[in-house]
Design an enzyme around this catalytic site. Structure first.
Site, short mmCIF file in Angstrom:
data_model
loop_
_atom_site.label_atom_id
_atom_site.label_comp_id
_atom_site.label_asym_id
_atom_site.label_seq_id
_atom_site.Cartn_x
_atom_site.Cartn_y
_atom_site.Cartn_z
N LYS A 83 33.46 -6.01 32.78
CA LYS A 83 33.64 -5.91 31.32
C LYS A 83 33.48 -4.46 30.92
CE LYS A 83 32.12 -9.15 27.73
NZ LYS A 83 30.95 -9.92 27.28
O1 G3P Z 1 29.65 -11.78 24.72
C1 G3P Z 1 30.18 -11.26 23.57
C2 G3P Z 1 30.02 -12.11 22.33
O2 G3P Z 1 30.39 -13.43 22.58
C3 G3P Z 1 28.75 -11.93 21.57
O3 G3P Z 1 28.58 -12.86 20.54
O4 G3P Z 1 27.19 -13.93 18.81
O5 G3P Z 1 26.44 -11.76 19.84
O6 G3P Z 1 28.36 -11.81 18.27
P1 G3P Z 1 27.60 -12.56 19.30
#
Ligand code: G3P
Length: 226
Positions: A83
């Protein structure tokens, strides 16, 4: 639509992988910090549990170090997707790692132009963050609609739209309606996809009625053994 789990929690990954419904895992530095595990050990272990892509994020911001980190991460398992952030260095790193045959997930995508460039750099996945856009009163799902529409104009682009920052089941429904390839979600959101109070209520009523019949489908000895 493919379902990825957005966590570095091995217990949750094992539990949900046992359903046979999980196609991959995404992690990020915040999730690794939350899990409190050695990063590389955790990625190795996750790669052994889930055969699909397992995203492991570089932490360098400059191209040369990202490439070096990406090569280390790619060796942790044959299903690692490195990533990289959607910066110009990240895009350069994406292009190079893809030329070496490594899967790459370009993350922190917040605009259609960024998604176009990720595809041009040969990304395996692009990760637009819908929840974080909603958080600032923008429309996260409108971004998914834009990216899906744009990618469809260029069928030679193989980059998959990986909807990230999913916060609730309706994000999954909306992403599926748009034809997004993948949704990555926290374990709780995945579990909420199959839970419904009317299913529980209906099942309880069926079981109560079945009990009244005094019958069993399996022979009595088999029932007793279980
Ligand atoms: O892994 C990236 C993403 O899914 C993070 O989500 O909830 O931290 O905005 P969030």
């Amino acid at each position: 639509m493919k379902f990825f789990i957005d966590t570095a929690d091995i217990g949750d990954i094992r539990d949900l992988a046992s359903t046979g419904l999980i196609d991959g895992v995404t992690t990020n530095p915040s999730l690794v910090a939350k899990a409190g595990r050695d990063f590389k050990d955790a990625i190795r272990e996750i790669c052994g549990i889930v055969p699909g892509p397992v995203s492991a994020e570089v932490t360098a911001t400059d191209h040369a170090t990202q490439v070096a980190e990406g090569r280390v991460l790619a060796k942790l398992g044959k299903n690692v997707a490195v990533k990289v952030p959607l910066t110009v260095d990240g895009l350069k790193t994406c292009r190079l790692l893809r030329s070496e045959g490594t899967m790459v997930n370009v993350t922190l995508c917040f605009s259609p132009t960024q998604a176009l460039l990720a595809a041009k750099a040969g990304a395996t996945f692009v990760s637009p963050f819908v929840g974080r856009l909603d958080d600032i009163s923008e429309n996260g799902m409108a971004l998914i609609a834009d990216i899906v529409e744009i990618y469809r104009q260029y069928p030679h682009l193989k980059t998959e739209v990986l909807v990230a920052s999913i916060r609730h089941p309706m994000h999954v429904v909306a992403a599926a309606r748009l034809g997004a390839h993948v949704g990555t979600m926290p374990p709780g959101v995945f579990r909420a996809l199959y839970q419904h109070p009317l299913t529980d209520k209906g099942l309880a009523a069926f079981l109560a009625d079945w009990k009244k019949t005094g019958q069993s489908i399996l022979p009595p000895a088999k029932v007793a053994a279980e």
